[in-house]
Design an enzyme around this catalytic site. Structure first.
Site, PDB file in Angstrom:
ATOM      1  N   ASN A   1       1.329   0.566  -5.527  1.00 27.18           N
ATOM      2  CA  ASN A   1       0.056  -0.018  -5.961  1.00 27.18           C
ATOM      3  C   ASN A   1      -1.054   0.885  -5.436  1.00 27.18           C
ATOM      4  OD1 ASN A   1      -2.220  -1.513  -6.455  1.00 27.18           O
ATOM      5  ND2 ASN A   1      -1.719  -3.164  -5.015  1.00 27.18           N
ATOM      6  N   TRP A   2      -1.598   1.691  -6.330  1.00 28.17           N
ATOM      7  CA  TRP A   2      -2.584   2.692  -5.893  1.00 28.17           C
ATOM      8  C   TRP A   2      -3.977   2.103  -5.712  1.00 28.17           C
ATOM      9  CZ3 TRP A   2      -1.010   7.278  -9.653  1.00 28.17           C
ATOM     10  CH2 TRP A   2       0.250   7.757  -9.273  1.00 28.17           C
ATOM     11  N   LYS A   3      -4.145   0.867  -6.065  1.00 19.85           N
ATOM     12  CA  LYS A   3      -5.438   0.176  -5.892  1.00 19.85           C
ATOM     13  C   LYS A   3      -6.574   1.014  -6.480  1.00 19.85           C
ATOM     14  CE  LYS A   3      -3.514  -2.079  -1.875  1.00 19.85           C
ATOM     15  NZ  LYS A   3      -3.708  -2.940  -0.750  1.00 19.85           N
TER      16      LYS A   3
ATOM     17  N   HIS B   1      -2.470 -10.533  -6.928  1.00 24.73           N
ATOM     18  CA  HIS B   1      -2.505  -9.811  -5.643  1.00 24.73           C
ATOM     19  C   HIS B   1      -3.510 -10.514  -4.724  1.00 24.73           C
ATOM     20  CE1 HIS B   1      -3.216  -6.673  -2.700  1.00 24.73           C
ATOM     21  NE2 HIS B   1      -2.052  -6.161  -3.065  1.00 24.73           N
TER      22      HIS B   1
ATOM     23  N   GLU C   1      -5.719  -9.422  -2.874  1.00 25.39           N
ATOM     24  CA  GLU C   1      -7.099  -8.916  -2.982  1.00 25.39           C
ATOM     25  C   GLU C   1      -7.797  -9.524  -4.194  1.00 25.39           C
ATOM     26  OE1 GLU C   1      -6.053  -4.774  -2.700  1.00 25.39           O
ATOM     27  OE2 GLU C   1      -5.464  -5.111  -0.621  1.00 25.39           O
TER      28      GLU C   1
ATOM     29  N   GLU D   1       4.122 -11.069  -0.391  1.00 24.14           N
ATOM     30  CA  GLU D   1       3.239 -10.207   0.386  1.00 24.14           C
ATOM     31  C   GLU D   1       2.420 -11.061   1.350  1.00 24.14           C
ATOM     32  OE1 GLU D   1       2.429  -6.271  -1.689  1.00 24.14           O
ATOM     33  OE2 GLU D   1       0.904  -7.650  -2.394  1.00 24.14           O
TER      34      GLU D   1
ATOM     35  N   GLY E   1      -1.946  -3.783   4.588  1.00 22.90           N
ATOM     36  CA  GLY E   1      -2.888  -2.778   5.078  1.00 22.90           C
ATOM     37  C   GLY E   1      -3.172  -2.870   6.563  1.00 22.90           C
TER      38      GLY E   1
ATOM     39  N   SER F   1       2.553  -3.390   4.449  1.00 23.82           N
ATOM     40  CA  SER F   1       2.742  -2.334   5.445  1.00 23.82           C
ATOM     41  C   SER F   1       4.158  -1.771   5.448  1.00 23.82           C
ATOM     42  CB  SER F   1       2.344  -2.831   6.843  1.00 23.82           C
ATOM     43  OG  SER F   1       0.958  -3.091   6.886  1.00 23.82           O
TER      44      SER F   1
ATOM     45  N   GLY G   1       1.462  -0.359  -0.828  1.00 27.45           N
ATOM     46  CA  GLY G   1       0.073   0.058  -1.007  1.00 27.45           C
ATOM     47  C   GLY G   1      -0.160   1.408  -0.362  1.00 27.45           C
ATOM     48  N   GLY G   2      -0.621   1.409   0.889  1.00 25.38           N
ATOM     49  CA  GLY G   2      -1.048   2.629   1.577  1.00 25.38           C
ATOM     50  C   GLY G   2      -0.031   3.764   1.497  1.00 25.38           C
TER      51      GLY G   2
HETATM   52  C1  PEP Z   1      -0.397  -4.145  -1.215  1.00 27.89           C
HETATM   53  O1  PEP Z   1      -1.617  -4.120  -1.213  1.00 27.89           O
HETATM   54  O2  PEP Z   1       0.228  -4.617  -2.176  1.00 27.89           O
HETATM   55  C2  PEP Z   1       0.287  -3.616  -0.045  1.00 27.89           C
HETATM   56  C3  PEP Z   1       1.518  -3.978   0.169  1.00 27.89           C
HETATM   57  O3  PEP Z   1      -0.445  -2.775   0.751  1.00 27.89           O
HETATM   58  P1  PEP Z   1       0.097  -2.008   2.082  1.00 27.89           P
HETATM   59  O4  PEP Z   1       1.441  -1.430   1.759  1.00 27.89           O
HETATM   60  O5  PEP Z   1      -0.923  -0.971   2.351  1.00 27.89           O
HETATM   61  O6  PEP Z   1       0.179  -3.038   3.153  1.00 27.89           O
END
Ligand code: PEP
Length: 255
Positions: free
Chosen positions: A13-15, A99, A101, A171, A177, A217, A238-239
């Protein structure tokens, strides 16, 4: 169609991070790095303006294209929104919905998420429904109740027997994050409940073939312990998905 088996699925997920040039550059690095893992399904979800370029770059490769959101209507006076029909026409295969966010920053409700899930399915794309509790909800012992509600309402507008695939991503919001991923035991408990709920809402067959991903994470270091659990069928990342080497390390752990 529902997959016959739960092939591991790892989604980046490149956001709102990469503009077109950087999205293509990341794919240039990523495609050779994951070429040795054909037994894992891999998807990337770039921002809307990069979808066309990403679709062109991954054409002819097994990497699947995803979007990070969609509206529930096909067209109309919804300034700033993107419709599921537009995404389907671009070759998008899956759409991340609900999500945290979207829920927490943009006020998306379970009911709106449910309409989006149904709309994405109408266009033969796979909804990746995100569910997860906030830290305070976990501390108050409400994790399973919160996730149960998000799942029950989020899937309330699709028909039990229409035979199409859904993906669920657990999640925990406190893990996204933050560098604090859930422990394998915490994740396994929630994943098991999600699968039981899918069985009671739909059918044991659908529950047995639905991929339930963990997100929060995930790194190459945390992935092996999480992805080796029987109830965890892949990761929403994500990250670490913004770094080709790290993402490829997670894909390798999913094999
Ligand atoms: C996400 O936003 O879906 C996510 C899992 O982010 P991260 O891996 O950065 O925690």
């Amino acid at each position: 169609m529902i997959p016959a088996s739960r092939t591991p699925f790892v989604i980046g997920n490149w956001k709102m991070n990469l503009s077109e040039r950087w999205a293509v550059a990341l794919l240039d690095d990523l495609l050779p790095a994951i070429a040795g893992a054909p037994e894992v399904d891999v998807g990337v979800a770039p921002a809307f303006p990069c979808l066309r370029a990403a679709a062109d770059r991954i054409a002819g490769t097994p990497v699947q294209l995803g979007a990070q959101n969609a509206h529930w209507e096909d067209k109309g006076a919804f300034t700033g929104e993107v419709s599921p029909r537009m995404l389907a026409e671009l070759g998008v295969g899956f759409v991340i919905l609900g999500h945290s966010e979207r829920r927490n920053i943009f006020g998306e409700t379970d009911e709106r998420v449910a309409r989006k899930v149904a709309a994405v399915r109408r266009h033969a794309m796979v909804p990746v429904l995100c569910v997860g509790e906030q830290e305070g909800e976990r501390d108050a012992g409400r994790t399973l109740d919160v996730v149960e509600r998000q799942l029950r309402i989020g899937l309330s507008e699709i028909r039990p027997a229409d035979g199409a695939e859904i993906v669920v991503a657990y999640e925990p919001v406190w893990a996204i994050g933050t560098g604090r991923s859930a422990t394998p035991a915490q994740a396994q408990e929630v994943h098991r409940m999600i699968r039981e709920q899918l069985a009671s809402m739909f059918s044991p067959r659908l529950a047995g073939t639905t991929r339930i991903l963990y997100g929060g994470s995930v790194t190459p270091a945390s992935a092996p312990a999480l992805l080796s659990l029987p109830e965890i069928d892949g990761a929403l990342v994500g990250g670490a998905s913004l770094d080709a080497e790290a993402f490829a390390g997670i894909v390798a752990a999913a094999r």
